[in-house]
Design a protein around this motif. Sequence first.
Motif, PDB file in Angstrom:
ATOM      1  N   THR A 162      59.669  31.592  49.449  1.00  0.00           N
ATOM      2  CA  THR A 162      58.829  32.657  50.151  1.00  0.00           C
ATOM      3  C   THR A 162      58.421  32.249  51.614  1.00  0.00           C
ATOM      4  O   THR A 162      58.209  30.956  51.746  1.00  0.00           O
ATOM      5  N   SER A 163      58.359  32.901  52.533  1.00  0.00           N
ATOM      6  CA  SER A 163      58.010  32.708  53.936  1.00  0.00           C
ATOM      7  C   SER A 163      56.495  32.982  54.040  1.00  0.00           C
ATOM      8  O   SER A 163      55.919  32.537  55.033  1.00  0.00           O
ATOM      9  N   SER A 164      55.982  33.966  53.107  1.00  0.00           N
ATOM     10  CA  SER A 164      54.634  34.422  53.258  1.00  0.00           C
ATOM     11  C   SER A 164      53.744  33.820  52.025  1.00  0.00           C
ATOM     12  O   SER A 164      54.329  33.483  51.225  1.00  0.00           O
ATOM     13  N   SER A 165      52.461  33.858  52.170  1.00  0.00           N
ATOM     14  CA  SER A 165      51.912  33.449  51.235  1.00  0.00           C
ATOM     15  C   SER A 165      51.889  34.401  49.827  1.00  0.00           C
ATOM     16  O   SER A 165      51.694  35.481  50.202  1.00  0.00           O
ATOM     17  N   GLN A 166      51.658  33.944  48.735  1.00  0.00           N
ATOM     18  CA  GLN A 166      51.618  34.887  47.240  1.00  0.00           C
ATOM     19  C   GLN A 166      50.411  34.718  46.679  1.00  0.00           C
ATOM     20  O   GLN A 166      49.932  33.309  46.505  1.00  0.00           O
ATOM     21  N   TYR A 167      49.900  35.608  46.270  1.00  0.00           N
ATOM     22  CA  TYR A 167      48.412  35.781  45.582  1.00  0.00           C
ATOM     23  C   TYR A 167      48.659  36.536  44.146  1.00  0.00           C
ATOM     24  O   TYR A 167      49.584  37.339  44.048  1.00  0.00           O
ATOM     25  N   ASN A 168      48.291  35.407  42.852  1.00  0.00           N
ATOM     26  CA  ASN A 168      48.558  36.070  41.616  1.00  0.00           C
ATOM     27  C   ASN A 168      47.337  37.298  41.483  1.00  0.00           C
ATOM     28  O   ASN A 168      46.129  37.042  41.866  1.00  0.00           O
ATOM     29  N   PHE A 169      47.510  38.254  40.752  1.00  0.00           N
ATOM     30  CA  PHE A 169      46.505  39.074  39.997  1.00  0.00           C
ATOM     31  C   PHE A 169      46.818  39.467  38.481  1.00  0.00           C
ATOM     32  O   PHE A 169      48.057  39.313  38.184  1.00  0.00           O
ATOM     33  N   LYS A 170      45.905  39.772  37.992  1.00  0.00           N
ATOM     34  CA  LYS A 170      46.231  40.176  36.622  1.00  0.00           C
ATOM     35  C   LYS A 170      46.000  41.601  36.370  1.00  0.00           C
ATOM     36  O   LYS A 170      45.000  42.525  36.923  1.00  0.00           O
ATOM     37  N   VAL A 171      46.640  42.317  35.469  1.00  0.00           N
ATOM     38  CA  VAL A 171      46.414  43.817  35.016  1.00  0.00           C
ATOM     39  C   VAL A 171      46.234  43.768  33.603  1.00  0.00           C
ATOM     40  O   VAL A 171      46.977  43.369  32.784  1.00  0.00           O
ATOM     41  N   VAL A 172      45.084  44.305  33.020  1.00  0.00           N
ATOM     42  CA  VAL A 172      44.867  44.546  31.510  1.00  0.00           C
ATOM     43  C   VAL A 172      45.414  45.978  31.312  1.00  0.00           C
ATOM     44  O   VAL A 172      45.224  47.012  31.941  1.00  0.00           O
ATOM     45  N   LEU A 173      46.448  45.920  30.308  1.00  0.00           N
ATOM     46  CA  LEU A 173      47.010  47.113  29.774  1.00  0.00           C
ATOM     47  C   LEU A 173      46.355  48.007  29.005  1.00  0.00           C
ATOM     48  O   LEU A 173      45.421  47.518  28.102  1.00  0.00           O
ATOM     49  N   ASP A 174      46.590  49.330  29.051  1.00  0.00           N
ATOM     50  CA  ASP A 174      45.752  50.505  28.087  1.00  0.00           C
ATOM     51  C   ASP A 174      46.561  50.097  26.695  1.00  0.00           C
ATOM     52  O   ASP A 174      45.956  50.841  25.878  1.00  0.00           O
ATOM     53  N   GLU A 175      47.906  49.903  26.804  1.00  0.00           N
ATOM     54  CA  GLU A 175      48.749  49.896  25.749  1.00  0.00           C
ATOM     55  C   GLU A 175      49.589  48.617  25.709  1.00  0.00           C
ATOM     56  O   GLU A 175      49.734  48.100  26.946  1.00  0.00           O
ATOM     57  N   PRO A 176      49.827  47.814  24.519  1.00  0.00           N
ATOM     58  CA  PRO A 176      50.459  46.478  24.754  1.00  0.00           C
ATOM     59  C   PRO A 176      51.839  46.689  25.137  1.00  0.00           C
ATOM     60  O   PRO A 176      52.574  47.744  24.889  1.00  0.00           O
ATOM     61  N   LEU A 177      52.398  45.702  25.799  1.00  0.00           N
ATOM     62  CA  LEU A 177      53.868  45.637  26.096  1.00  0.00           C
ATOM     63  C   LEU A 177      54.507  44.346  25.456  1.00  0.00           C
ATOM     64  O   LEU A 177      53.678  43.296  25.296  1.00  0.00           O
ATOM     65  N   GLN A 178      55.762  44.157  25.293  1.00  0.00           N
ATOM     66  CA  GLN A 178      56.196  43.057  24.747  1.00  0.00           C
ATOM     67  C   GLN A 178      55.992  41.912  25.621  1.00  0.00           C
ATOM     68  O   GLN A 178      56.373  41.986  26.663  1.00  0.00           O
ATOM     69  N   ASN A 179      55.619  40.837  24.968  1.00  0.00           N
ATOM     70  CA  ASN A 179      55.519  39.566  25.742  1.00  0.00           C
ATOM     71  C   ASN A 179      56.822  39.138  26.324  1.00  0.00           C
ATOM     72  O   ASN A 179      57.939  39.160  25.567  1.00  0.00           O
ATOM     73  N   GLY A 180      56.792  38.839  27.713  1.00  0.00           N
ATOM     74  CA  GLY A 180      57.980  38.348  28.212  1.00  0.00           C
ATOM     75  C   GLY A 180      58.582  39.052  29.126  1.00  0.00           C
ATOM     76  O   GLY A 180      59.556  38.922  29.876  1.00  0.00           O
ATOM     77  N   TYR A 181      58.222  40.689  28.986  1.00  0.00           N
ATOM     78  CA  TYR A 181      59.034  41.492  29.661  1.00  0.00           C
ATOM     79  C   TYR A 181      58.666  41.691  31.068  1.00  0.00           C
ATOM     80  O   TYR A 181      57.536  41.066  31.590  1.00  0.00           O
ATOM     81  N   THR A 182      59.705  41.537  32.310  1.00  0.00           N
ATOM     82  CA  THR A 182      59.861  41.715  33.528  1.00  0.00           C
ATOM     83  C   THR A 182      59.265  43.443  33.802  1.00  0.00           C
ATOM     84  O   THR A 182      59.828  44.107  33.413  1.00  0.00           O
ATOM     85  N   VAL A 183      58.301  43.584  34.838  1.00  0.00           N
ATOM     86  CA  VAL A 183      57.818  44.869  34.909  1.00  0.00           C
ATOM     87  C   VAL A 183      57.328  45.080  36.383  1.00  0.00           C
ATOM     88  O   VAL A 183      57.350  44.137  37.243  1.00  0.00           O
ATOM     89  N   GLN A 184      57.348  46.335  36.663  1.00  0.00           N
ATOM     90  CA  GLN A 184      56.941  46.557  38.080  1.00  0.00           C
ATOM     91  C   GLN A 184      55.688  47.447  38.071  1.00  0.00           C
ATOM     92  O   GLN A 184      55.308  48.392  36.928  1.00  0.00           O
ATOM     93  N   ILE A 185      54.947  46.828  39.137  1.00  0.00           N
ATOM     94  CA  ILE A 185      53.247  47.528  38.846  1.00  0.00           C
ATOM     95  C   ILE A 185      53.199  48.430  40.211  1.00  0.00           C
ATOM     96  O   ILE A 185      53.484  47.980  41.189  1.00  0.00           O
ATOM     97  N   HIS A 186      53.033  49.910  39.999  1.00  0.00           N
ATOM     98  CA  HIS A 186      52.819  50.876  40.664  1.00  0.00           C
ATOM     99  C   HIS A 186      51.301  51.148  40.920  1.00  0.00           C
ATOM    100  O   HIS A 186      50.584  51.401  40.146  1.00  0.00           O
ATOM    101  N   ARG A 187      51.199  50.956  42.346  1.00  0.00           N
ATOM    102  CA  ARG A 187      49.660  51.407  42.759  1.00  0.00           C
ATOM    103  C   ARG A 187      49.901  52.540  43.661  1.00  0.00           C
ATOM    104  O   ARG A 187      50.262  52.556  44.660  1.00  0.00           O
ATOM    105  N   PRO A 188      49.167  53.748  43.158  1.00  0.00           N
ATOM    106  CA  PRO A 188      49.466  54.922  43.940  1.00  0.00           C
ATOM    107  C   PRO A 188      48.778  54.583  45.399  1.00  0.00           C
ATOM    108  O   PRO A 188      47.844  54.123  45.553  1.00  0.00           O
TER     109      PRO A 188
END
Length: 358
Positions: free
Chosen positions: A271-297
């Motif tokens: 990465t050439s730019s700084s990367q920041y972590n953030f967390k999302v609490v889910l309304d329904e569980p997803l399988q541990n380990g899945y790769t996902v896309q997070i959509h912010r309107p």
Amino acid sequence: MKKFYQKYPLVVILTSIITTIIIGIVVLSALLLPKLKSSKQENYTLYAVKAQADNIFKGNVTAKTSTDYREDMSLGELSQVNVTDGQEVKAGDVLLTYTKSSDDLSSQEFAIKSAENDLANAQADVVEAENKDAKLRKKYDKAKEIEEKEGINTQIESNNEAWKAAQRSVTAATLARDQAQASLASQKDKQTATVTAKTDGLVIMGTNSETSPLLSVVSRETLVNGKTSEYDYDKLKVNDVVSVETVDLSKKVTGKISYISPVPDKATSETSSSQYNFKVVLDEPLQNGYTVQIHRPNETLYIPKTSVKNGKVYMKRGGKFSKVAVETKESGSRLQVISGLNSGDKIIEEAAAYVDTP
């Protein structure tokens, strides 16, 4: 008129023709001018105001809590692993048992045996004194002489003192035995130590190496760890509602951003730019380990700079255009809408080309 026609027929014919043409032009103008104006209005290029595409971030589904348990030699020798791989446990359940070796247990056991022996002797003395008392009292009842009775009575009193002493010995021996037993139990408790689960979850057995714990307790509840670059950092806010979609598009759930790191990850060559972590609490569980896309309107609206004239735009409403005041700010080659327009509105793209009609 007839004489004039006979005298000047050509003039009359030409006048009639010209008059007819003029009337026709007037009629056609009255009929076609509104349509021409309407056609002219409808030919303006329109711009449809719409929200931008979602901001999309990458993420991974992880357990909400995951606690590692490594072997702790300070607790003694690991004598038992009390759980198995995949077992579900509750907070407080015993996971591991340790035992310490000690030479003090044998001395405590000897103290108990000694106290029990003293107790048995004291109890025997009590029985002996009671039996002797019974014999002396029978002998006293059979005696006829006063002197003989006095002698037996003296023996009864002496035996009574021996009986009291034996009772005191029983009490002391019982106390000594109970103390010795308590001391042994306490010593045994100190020889055994247990490690309990801090949280609810599933047991995942490890390899007990430098890189892997003896076991881990992983919660069934999951959350999403996402990453954002420094360029999109300000687009995220805690409590923002987002949607999380698996990469195979098979499942999509909603969630809420619960944490955004104020400091970036350590820079990597990828990465050439700084990367920041953030967390999302889910309304329904997803399988541990899945790769996902997070959509912010992305609800930000943009319009062309050319669509604004004197702080107003021309919005199409039905078959007409209306002037609407808008508040905007420059954003590169476009204008960002602050107020005045909504997604779905249609405006003239080139406001300068619009001719206001009375």
